[in-house]
Design a protein around this motif. Structure first.
Motif, PDB file in Angstrom:
ATOM      1  N   GLY A 138       4.262  -1.479  -6.952  1.00 37.16           N
ATOM      2  CA  GLY A 138       3.455  -2.342  -6.297  1.00 37.16           C
ATOM      3  C   GLY A 138       3.932  -2.470  -4.870  1.00 37.16           C
ATOM      4  N   VAL A 139       4.894  -1.568  -4.397  1.00 35.15           N
ATOM      5  CA  VAL A 139       5.212  -1.548  -3.331  1.00 35.15           C
ATOM      6  C   VAL A 139       4.125  -0.689  -2.038  1.00 35.15           C
ATOM      7  N   ASN A 140       3.974  -1.530  -0.828  1.00 38.57           N
ATOM      8  CA  ASN A 140       2.987  -1.097   0.044  1.00 38.57           C
ATOM      9  C   ASN A 140       3.346   0.150   0.428  1.00 38.57           C
ATOM     10  N   GLU A 141       2.349   1.301   0.574  1.00 38.23           N
ATOM     11  CA  GLU A 141       2.896   2.689   0.892  1.00 38.23           C
ATOM     12  C   GLU A 141       3.324   2.747   2.388  1.00 38.23           C
ATOM     13  N   VAL A 142       2.533   1.846   3.255  1.00 36.74           N
ATOM     14  CA  VAL A 142       2.896   1.884   4.737  1.00 36.74           C
ATOM     15  C   VAL A 142       4.280   1.627   5.125  1.00 36.74           C
ATOM     16  N   ILE A 143       4.817   0.503   4.076  1.00 36.52           N
ATOM     17  CA  ILE A 143       6.456   0.246   4.356  1.00 36.52           C
ATOM     18  C   ILE A 143       7.296   1.399   4.025  1.00 36.52           C
ATOM     19  N   THR A 144       6.993   1.858   3.008  1.00 41.71           N
ATOM     20  CA  THR A 144       7.802   3.093   2.154  1.00 41.71           C
ATOM     21  C   THR A 144       7.652   4.342   2.905  1.00 41.71           C
ATOM     22  N   THR A 145       6.671   4.673   3.354  1.00 43.08           N
ATOM     23  CA  THR A 145       6.287   5.854   4.225  1.00 43.08           C
ATOM     24  C   THR A 145       7.213   5.991   5.472  1.00 43.08           C
TER      25      THR A 145
END
Length: 358
Positions: A138-145
């Motif tokens: 459930g980690v936001n993809e904006v942050i991880t990318t």
């Protein structure tokens, strides 16, 4: 004048063209306020791009990676995800291609395709990491990318410095000729511009983008999950799998762009202190192109022309780079903010309906 207004307000498909004109007009105002001649600047821009065959070829080269990164971002947007990591995926694609291109001795019909495939898969893997973290944790993809962009930069620097480095250089070894995708005959015709097979592959990638999203069962599921994941899950679709697939495919497009840029243009990869920028530009390209395959191609052409032609504005018209960036940003702003353009044209539409525009 009224006929011109009617021409632009009659068909909504012409709104982007009107937006470009508004952006150029706003840029002209900025240049006038700065004491520069906008007519000379825009003339220099188009002369730089279309002045001779060499510059036309180099403009095509500039456009090519933007198509790939634009498709990468647009694919994720179409599936309800925000891929801000095309930059990192582009870097990993470059790294995969330069690894295959420098470390293996193979026939050209195997070497170049293998380097492209490895680069694409490595870019896809890099995108899938964010997809997995989104689906399973459930980690936001904006942050991880965004974080993976910088991880890719430093990881690539480490691998180049320790395993692929040319002796005494701040770059990798040069790829072998069998891995090159340069178009020598066409390059010679265009004044030895750095043309390569990438532009053809970019157009094919746009076609694949359209086929996957709109002509396959997988594409339907990807769009359905992006539109409403809860409804898609109720209908029996595997939401987590589709999230990972969407980010993987988006990463493949960006990885392709990175691989082709290395194999077709630079032939090596440098130890760099900053990201190349194509991935971030791809966000603007995707937004301007309304996240469609054809729209991305046209948006990449617009963006590539503005960026490559900026050199003409600087050296011929004396416009500083800061003002040039404002001009480019204003064009992008008006194209992206189509609602604002429609609002500006709204009074003219009312006149047309009332019979005032003829």
């Amino acid at each position: 004048m009224n006929k011109i207004v009617k021409f632009f307000t009659k068909d909504s498909s012409l709104i982007p063209l009107m937006a470009i004109l508004l952006g150029l007009l706003f840029g002209a105002v900025v240049m006038l306020l700065g004491g520069y001649n906008p007519l000379l600047a825009y003339t220099a821009l188009f002369q730089k791009v279309f002045g001779d065959l060499y510059n036309i070829g180099e403009t095509i080269r500039q456009i090519t990676p933007l198509i790939f990164t634009g498709l990468s971002v647009a694919f994720a947007f179409r599936t309800g995800l925000f891929n801000i990591g095309a930059e990192g995926q582009f870097v990993m694609g470059s790294l995969g291609a330069v690894w295959i291109g420098t470390q293996f001795a193979l026939p050209w019909y195997i070497h170049a395709p293998l380097a492209i495939i490895v680069g694409a898969l490595l870019g896809g893997f890099w995108g899938a990491i964010s997809g997995y973290l989104k689906a399973k944790r459930g980690v936001n993809e904006v942050i991880t990318t965004i974080m993976l962009n910088y991880i890719s930069l430093y990881l690539a620097n480490y691998i180049i410095a320790n395993y692929l480095r040319a002796p005494g250089q701040q770059r990798s070894e040069i790829i072998q000729d069998s891995a090159s995708i340069s178009l020598n005959t066409l390059s010679e015709f265009f004044g030895y511009a750095r043309l390569h097979w990438g532009i053809i592959l970019a157009i094919l990638a746009a076609f694949v983008f359209y086929i996957i999203l709109w002509k396959t069962k997988m594409g339907f599921e990807l769009r359905a999950v992006g539109f409403n994941p809860h409804a898609a899950e109720y209908a029996g679709m595997n939401v987590n799998k589709n999230v990972i697939n969407a980010m993987f495919i988006g990463g493949v497009f960006a990885g392709l762009g990175g691989a082709i840029e290395v194999l077709g243009v630079f032939k090596y990869m440098t130890i760099s202190a900053s990201l190349p920028g194509y991935g971030f530009d791809g966000i603007a390209v995707a937004l301007i192109g309304a996240n469609t395959a054809l729209g991305v191609i046209f948006a990449a052409i617009l963006f590539g022309v503005l960026e490559f032609g900026a050199a003409g504005m600087k050296f011929v018209a004396g416009v500083p780079i800061e003002v040039i960036e404002i001009v480019i940003a204003s064009v992008i702003f008006f194209v992206a903010a189509s609602g604002l353009v429609k609002f500006i044209l709204k009074p003219f539409r009312r006149k047309e309906k009332g019979g005032a525009v003829e």
